[in-house]
Design a protein around this motif. Sequence first.
Motif, short mmCIF file in Angstrom:
data_model
loop_
_atom_site.label_atom_id
_atom_site.label_comp_id
_atom_site.label_asym_id
_atom_site.label_seq_id
_atom_site.Cartn_x
_atom_site.Cartn_y
_atom_site.Cartn_z
N LYS A 23 6.23 14.33 -4.42
CA LYS A 23 6.82 13.27 -4.80
C LYS A 23 6.27 11.98 -4.32
O LYS A 23 6.21 11.02 -5.07
N ASN A 27 4.63 9.10 -6.45
CA ASN A 27 5.02 7.51 -6.69
C ASN A 27 4.15 6.64 -6.07
O ASN A 27 3.88 5.42 -6.64
N LEU A 30 1.75 6.03 -9.25
CA LEU A 30 2.39 5.15 -10.20
C LEU A 30 2.40 3.89 -9.47
O LEU A 30 2.15 2.97 -10.55
N LEU A 49 7.25 7.15 -14.60
CA LEU A 49 6.58 8.09 -13.44
C LEU A 49 6.42 9.36 -14.30
O LEU A 49 5.25 9.92 -13.80
#
Length: 76
Positions: A23, A27, A30, A49
């Motif tokens: 994760k 992120n 992104l 995302l």
Amino acid sequence: MSRSKKKSKIRSMTTASSEKQDKREANRKLRRVVKQKINNSEEAVLPELREVSDIWNFNKDGKTYDSAMGAKEMRK
């Protein structure tokens, strides 16, 4: 809970304990893409995302049906 059992013979095939690192990487990816699009043009369409990363490639992904699972493995 002594009588609780699994309903289906599905087991996980992974050794990962968490998706935290996946994760974080998603992120970061992104945020990097968003910064690049903002700097290059004024009216850029920013990605979501799910468009940047694929959750199906995370480390904890992987389950399989095991028809040979016995009574001991079916207990919770």
